[in-house]
Write a protein that holds these residues in place. Sequence first.
Motif, PDB file in Angstrom:
ATOM      1  N   GLY A  41       0.808  -1.213   0.000  1.00  0.00           N
ATOM      2  CA  GLY A  41       0.000   0.000   0.000  1.00  0.00           C
ATOM      3  C   GLY A  41       0.841   1.263   0.000  1.00  0.00           C
ATOM      4  O   GLY A  41       0.399   2.307  -0.433  1.00  0.00           O
ATOM      5  N   SER A  42       2.052   1.179   0.531  1.00  0.00           N
ATOM      6  CA  SER A  42       2.949   2.323   0.560  1.00  0.00           C
ATOM      7  C   SER A  42       4.260   2.058  -0.164  1.00  0.00           C
ATOM      8  O   SER A  42       4.816   2.942  -0.791  1.00  0.00           O
ATOM      9  N   PHE A  43       4.750   0.844  -0.017  1.00  0.00           N
ATOM     10  CA  PHE A  43       6.055   0.496  -0.574  1.00  0.00           C
ATOM     11  C   PHE A  43       5.974  -0.808  -1.357  1.00  0.00           C
ATOM     12  O   PHE A  43       5.179  -1.681  -1.040  1.00  0.00           O
ATOM     13  N   ALA A  63       6.739  -8.473   6.477  1.00  0.00           N
ATOM     14  CA  ALA A  63       6.079  -7.201   6.166  1.00  0.00           C
ATOM     15  C   ALA A  63       7.088  -6.115   5.802  1.00  0.00           C
ATOM     16  O   ALA A  63       6.736  -5.146   5.144  1.00  0.00           O
ATOM     17  N   VAL A  64       8.340  -6.269   6.210  1.00  0.00           N
ATOM     18  CA  VAL A  64       9.356  -5.267   5.893  1.00  0.00           C
ATOM     19  C   VAL A  64      10.232  -5.685   4.724  1.00  0.00           C
ATOM     20  O   VAL A  64      11.271  -5.090   4.461  1.00  0.00           O
ATOM     21  N   GLY A  65       9.819  -6.729   4.012  1.00  0.00           N
ATOM     22  CA  GLY A  65      10.513  -7.120   2.792  1.00  0.00           C
ATOM     23  C   GLY A  65      11.695  -8.050   2.978  1.00  0.00           C
ATOM     24  O   GLY A  65      12.477  -8.238   2.054  1.00  0.00           O
TER      25      GLY A  65
END
Length: 144
Positions: A82-84, A110-112
């Motif tokens: 949604g943001s990144f 969630a942080v990739g």
Amino acid sequence: MRRQNFWSSMVACMALTGCVSVYQPATDEGTATIRTIGWAPPHLCLAGKPYLLPPVAGMDNTFVVPAGGSVTILFKLAQYDGSFAHTCTPGVSFHPVAGQTYVMHTTMSAVGRCRTEVVKVNPAARMGVDVEYTAGPPLCRAFW
């Protein structure tokens, strides 16, 4: 079935561009089977050369790899939160045994951050799988 057709078409399309070959085992070559959980199909790296792995006909997320030596399996993951947009290319190297089936699980946090795990199927084991002790970091880099 739709997913199978999509990935089969994708493998054929990428192979036709000429940048990556499709892996086809020799008739006398020992092979092992890998089943993947989630994400896109895996890519194979043998002796530094990249290959696309076509799925086994009629079996989603099931692929054949050469046995008897070291192989590197790589995945390309992308996720938009949604943001990144997060992308990563996790992989694992291991020494498949002919006739053995392996299960590979690839996850993205969630942080990739990504990781790939590989276990070997063993119906006699308590959980139905055993640790694959030859698994280690990828010996090849991502090639896309």
